[in-house]
Design a protein around this motif. Structure first.
Motif, mmCIF file in Angstrom:
data_model
loop_
_atom_site.group_PDB
_atom_site.id
_atom_site.type_symbol
_atom_site.label_atom_id
_atom_site.label_comp_id
_atom_site.label_asym_id
_atom_site.label_seq_id
_atom_site.Cartn_x
_atom_site.Cartn_y
_atom_site.Cartn_z
ATOM 1 N N ASP A 165 10.791 13.822 -4.842
ATOM 2 C CA ASP A 165 11.448 12.594 -4.408
ATOM 3 C C ASP A 165 11.098 12.203 -2.971
ATOM 4 O O ASP A 165 11.640 11.265 -2.426
ATOM 5 C CB ASP A 165 12.975 12.745 -4.532
ATOM 6 C CG ASP A 165 13.524 13.895 -3.723
ATOM 7 O OD1 ASP A 165 12.721 14.719 -3.234
ATOM 8 O OD2 ASP A 165 14.750 13.969 -3.572
ATOM 9 N N GLU A 166 10.133 12.891 -2.348
ATOM 10 C CA GLU A 166 9.736 12.566 -0.976
ATOM 11 C C GLU A 166 8.618 11.526 -0.994
ATOM 12 O O GLU A 166 7.545 11.742 -1.544
ATOM 13 C CB GLU A 166 9.246 13.835 -0.271
ATOM 14 C CG GLU A 166 8.980 13.619 1.207
ATOM 15 C CD GLU A 166 8.621 14.914 1.908
ATOM 16 O OE1 GLU A 166 7.872 14.840 2.875
ATOM 17 O OE2 GLU A 166 9.080 15.992 1.463
ATOM 18 N N PRO A 167 8.840 10.334 -0.419
ATOM 19 C CA PRO A 167 7.832 9.267 -0.438
ATOM 20 C C PRO A 167 6.677 9.557 0.524
ATOM 21 O O PRO A 167 6.786 10.388 1.418
ATOM 22 C CB PRO A 167 8.609 8.028 0.012
ATOM 23 C CG PRO A 167 9.769 8.547 0.777
ATOM 24 C CD PRO A 167 10.083 9.906 0.211
ATOM 25 N N ALA B 23 0.835 -1.211 0.000
ATOM 26 C CA ALA B 23 0.000 0.000 0.000
ATOM 27 C C ALA B 23 0.864 1.253 0.000
ATOM 28 O O ALA B 23 0.573 2.222 -0.719
ATOM 29 C CB ALA B 23 -0.934 -0.009 1.210
ATOM 30 N N ILE B 24 1.934 1.245 0.776
ATOM 31 C CA ILE B 24 2.846 2.401 0.806
ATOM 32 C C ILE B 24 3.505 2.591 -0.558
ATOM 33 O O ILE B 24 3.603 3.715 -1.064
ATOM 34 C CB ILE B 24 3.896 2.237 1.922
ATOM 35 C CG1 ILE B 24 3.214 2.362 3.290
ATOM 36 C CG2 ILE B 24 5.019 3.271 1.781
ATOM 37 C CD1 ILE B 24 4.103 2.001 4.466
ATOM 38 N N ALA B 25 3.946 1.490 -1.178
ATOM 39 C CA ALA B 25 4.573 1.581 -2.503
ATOM 40 C C ALA B 25 3.586 2.127 -3.530
ATOM 41 O O ALA B 25 3.941 2.960 -4.374
ATOM 42 C CB ALA B 25 5.099 0.206 -2.932
ATOM 43 N N GLU B 26 2.342 1.678 -3.475
ATOM 44 C CA GLU B 26 1.322 2.177 -4.407
ATOM 45 C C GLU B 26 1.045 3.658 -4.161
ATOM 46 O O GLU B 26 0.834 4.423 -5.106
ATOM 47 C CB GLU B 26 0.041 1.355 -4.280
ATOM 48 C CG GLU B 26 0.172 -0.051 -4.840
ATOM 49 C CD GLU B 26 -1.084 -0.886 -4.667
ATOM 50 O OE1 GLU B 26 -2.129 -0.353 -4.245
ATOM 51 O OE2 GLU B 26 -1.019 -2.085 -4.975
ATOM 52 N N GLU C 124 3.987 10.153 -7.170
ATOM 53 C CA GLU C 124 4.892 10.487 -8.279
ATOM 54 C C GLU C 124 4.106 10.879 -9.520
ATOM 55 O O GLU C 124 4.418 11.868 -10.183
ATOM 56 C CB GLU C 124 5.795 9.290 -8.605
ATOM 57 C CG GLU C 124 6.867 9.014 -7.582
ATOM 58 C CD GLU C 124 7.622 7.726 -7.886
ATOM 59 O OE1 GLU C 124 7.633 7.289 -9.056
ATOM 60 O OE2 GLU C 124 8.186 7.157 -6.940
ATOM 61 N N ARG C 125 3.078 10.099 -9.822
ATOM 62 C CA ARG C 125 2.257 10.395 -11.009
ATOM 63 C C ARG C 125 1.514 11.713 -10.848
ATOM 64 O O ARG C 125 1.397 12.494 -11.800
ATOM 65 C CB ARG C 125 1.287 9.249 -11.273
ATOM 66 C CG ARG C 125 1.974 8.007 -11.775
ATOM 67 C CD ARG C 125 1.011 6.886 -12.028
ATOM 68 N NE ARG C 125 1.711 5.706 -12.533
ATOM 69 C CZ ARG C 125 1.174 4.524 -12.639
ATOM 70 N NH1 ARG C 125 -0.080 4.325 -12.281
ATOM 71 N NH2 ARG C 125 1.876 3.512 -13.093
#
Length: 130
Positions: free
Chosen positions: A124-126, A101-104, A110-111
């Motif tokens: 670049d901040e997640p 979920a975090i990766a998504e 980003e998109r």
């Protein structure tokens, strides 16, 4: 075999009391769905036995269409109700599901940044930094 056709062809099953094993056996023998048969029969039943979750879980209760208004409800083994309610209101999330979920979320951010950059959020901040 549809339920209406079944009832017309086999009126002797109209008032028959069956347990789960009987329902399954008759369903296989007569090619009818025991679930829909039992739902049909509950409309005129004076007594219905069902598991706790059919009564305590709001979604199951709503889908069962059992009229609980003006009914007497008896809980067998009521000492189990607390754990049944706890289970109905609980869910589990694994570390893998959380990481996915975090990766998504990171990918979505980003998109979004590419479509409409927000000067207040570095590209670049997640997500897990917010």
């Amino acid at each position: 075999l549809g339920l209406d056709t079944f009832m017309a062809q086999f009126p002797e099953y109209q008032n028959l009391v069956m347990d789960i094993e009987d329902l399954g056996k008759v369903g296989r023998e007569l090619n009818m769905c025991p679930y829909y048969y039992s739902q049909h029969m509950q409309a005129d039943a004076d007594l219905i036995f069902l598991p706790y979750n059919y009564l305590l879980d709001p979604k199951i209760r709503a889908s069962s269409k059992i009229p609980f208004e003006n009914s007497i409800i008896i809980f067998d083994e009521a000492h189990n109700i607390e754990s049944v309610c706890s289970s109905a209101a609980s869910w589990e999330l694994t570390a893998t599901q959380l990481a996915t979920a975090i990766a998504e979320c990171d990918l979505a951010m980003e998109r979004m940044h590419k479509l409409a950059p927000d000067p207040n959020i570095p590209a670049d901040e997640p997500c897990n930094q917010h």
